[in-house]
Design a protein around this motif. Sequence first.
Motif, PDB file in Angstrom:
ATOM      1  N   ARG A  10       0.865  -1.170   0.000  1.00 29.69           N
ATOM      2  CA  ARG A  10       0.000   0.000   0.000  1.00 29.69           C
ATOM      3  C   ARG A  10       0.907   1.226   0.000  1.00 29.69           C
ATOM      4  NH1 ARG A  10      -5.115   1.785   0.682  1.00 29.69           N
ATOM      5  NH2 ARG A  10      -5.564   3.480   2.162  1.00 29.69           N
ATOM      6  N   ILE A  11       0.748   2.080  -1.002  1.00 30.75           N
ATOM      7  CA  ILE A  11       1.656   3.201  -1.225  1.00 30.75           C
ATOM      8  C   ILE A  11       0.874   4.505  -1.251  1.00 30.75           C
ATOM      9  CG2 ILE A  11       3.281   4.249  -2.862  1.00 30.75           C
ATOM     10  CD1 ILE A  11       3.971   1.404  -3.803  1.00 30.75           C
ATOM     11  N   LEU A  12       1.386   5.511  -0.542  1.00 31.92           N
ATOM     12  CA  LEU A  12       0.819   6.850  -0.605  1.00 31.92           C
ATOM     13  C   LEU A  12       1.670   7.693  -1.542  1.00 31.92           C
ATOM     14  CD1 LEU A  12      -1.032   9.179   0.299  1.00 31.92           C
ATOM     15  CD2 LEU A  12       0.539   9.543   2.229  1.00 31.92           C
ATOM     16  N   ASP A  13       1.050   8.225  -2.590  1.00 31.41           N
ATOM     17  CA  ASP A  13       1.705   9.143  -3.511  1.00 31.41           C
ATOM     18  C   ASP A  13       1.146  10.530  -3.236  1.00 31.41           C
ATOM     19  OD1 ASP A  13       3.144  10.253  -5.569  1.00 31.41           O
ATOM     20  OD2 ASP A  13       1.833   9.514  -7.165  1.00 31.41           O
ATOM     21  N   LEU A  14       1.849  11.297  -2.415  1.00 29.70           N
ATOM     22  CA  LEU A  14       1.375  12.610  -2.005  1.00 29.70           C
ATOM     23  C   LEU A  14       1.836  13.673  -3.004  1.00 29.70           C
ATOM     24  CD1 LEU A  14      -0.151  14.119   0.230  1.00 29.70           C
ATOM     25  CD2 LEU A  14       2.013  14.274   1.494  1.00 29.70           C
ATOM     26  N   ALA A  15       1.018  14.708  -3.192  1.00 26.78           N
ATOM     27  CA  ALA A  15       1.251  15.713  -4.232  1.00 26.78           C
ATOM     28  C   ALA A  15       1.242  15.030  -5.599  1.00 26.78           C
ATOM     29  CB  ALA A  15       2.555  16.478  -4.003  1.00 26.78           C
ATOM     30  N   ALA A  16       0.289  14.144  -5.776  1.00 21.07           N
ATOM     31  CA  ALA A  16       0.239  13.299  -6.973  1.00 21.07           C
ATOM     32  C   ALA A  16      -0.195  14.055  -8.221  1.00 21.07           C
ATOM     33  CB  ALA A  16      -0.717  12.125  -6.736  1.00 21.07           C
ATOM     34  N   ASP A  76      -3.666  14.749  -3.197  1.00 17.46           N
ATOM     35  CA  ASP A  76      -3.225  16.095  -3.563  1.00 17.46           C
ATOM     36  C   ASP A  76      -4.144  17.099  -2.874  1.00 17.46           C
ATOM     37  OD1 ASP A  76      -1.288  17.189  -6.047  1.00 17.46           O
ATOM     38  OD2 ASP A  76      -2.829  18.612  -5.416  1.00 17.46           O
ATOM     39  N   PHE A  77      -3.619  18.299  -2.574  1.00 17.20           N
ATOM     40  CA  PHE A  77      -4.447  19.304  -1.901  1.00 17.20           C
ATOM     41  C   PHE A  77      -5.302  20.100  -2.876  1.00 17.20           C
ATOM     42  CE2 PHE A  77      -1.539  22.042  -3.709  1.00 17.20           C
ATOM     43  CZ  PHE A  77      -1.445  23.319  -3.167  1.00 17.20           C
ATOM     44  N   ASP A 135      -4.463  17.373   2.791  1.00 14.42           N
ATOM     45  CA  ASP A 135      -3.509  18.381   3.222  1.00 14.42           C
ATOM     46  C   ASP A 135      -2.284  17.652   3.774  1.00 14.42           C
ATOM     47  OD1 ASP A 135      -2.018  20.289   4.595  1.00 14.42           O
ATOM     48  OD2 ASP A 135      -3.736  21.238   5.530  1.00 14.42           O
ATOM     49  N   ALA A 136      -1.114  17.953   3.239  1.00 15.54           N
ATOM     50  CA  ALA A 136       0.111  17.244   3.632  1.00 15.54           C
ATOM     51  C   ALA A 136       0.438  17.400   5.107  1.00 15.54           C
ATOM     52  CB  ALA A 136       1.290  17.732   2.791  1.00 15.54           C
TER      53      ALA A 136
END
Length: 223
Positions: free
Chosen positions: A42-48, A68-69, A93-94
């Motif tokens: 399970r992977i989180l791609d933040l600011a995707a 993404d925000f 929100d990061a």
Amino acid sequence: MSGMFDEVAPGYDRTNTVLSMGNDRLWRVATTRAVAPRQGQRILDLAAGTGASSIALAKSGADVVAADFSPGMIAEGERRHGGIPNVTFVQADATDLPFGDGEFDTVTMSFGLRNVNDPKKALGELLRVTRAGGRLVICEFSHPPSSTFNGLYRFYNDRVLPVVAKTVSSNADAYDYLNESIRDWPDQRTLSSWIRETGWTDVAYRNLSFGIVALHRARKPAP
């Protein structure tokens, strides 16, 4: 700031490819290899953004959360890739992630950390949602160590990029902000120190494209 990214969402990937002279695709490949996604993870791609990086990760069979925000980026990502079963789009929100503790095997963030008001808080949130022993991969603009090359790079960003952005982007002002955020962002060693300060271990980085971009890696300590 999310409104600025909402405006550029439809042409975001194309503009990035033009402005980076195609290097964005090479950086994405390097990041995907550093994450080394596997089926069952399970992977989180933040600011995707629109999910280009998430799709690359999902090809392994891993379950990927593209966060993404910007609601405009999320909407564009769902429009393009909403039918892919192992990719989920989430507005987030990061600095206050809507996920549980230890929920992800790996967390990654490309070209988004410098857009966060409190980068260290975001790094702490990424640590929180990563399982013990899990991994962090950050791909971000940086500073070429060669003074000669750095001078050429600054000339491109200051003189060439704004002209090209006005031609290919729906919001050239957004790319003026991009240039400023890159110039003001800390160098590779400073970002590495921030990552350590927030609790990550085994922190390392390597330069891509002569240091225009740096790929940072770390691990969450096991108990």
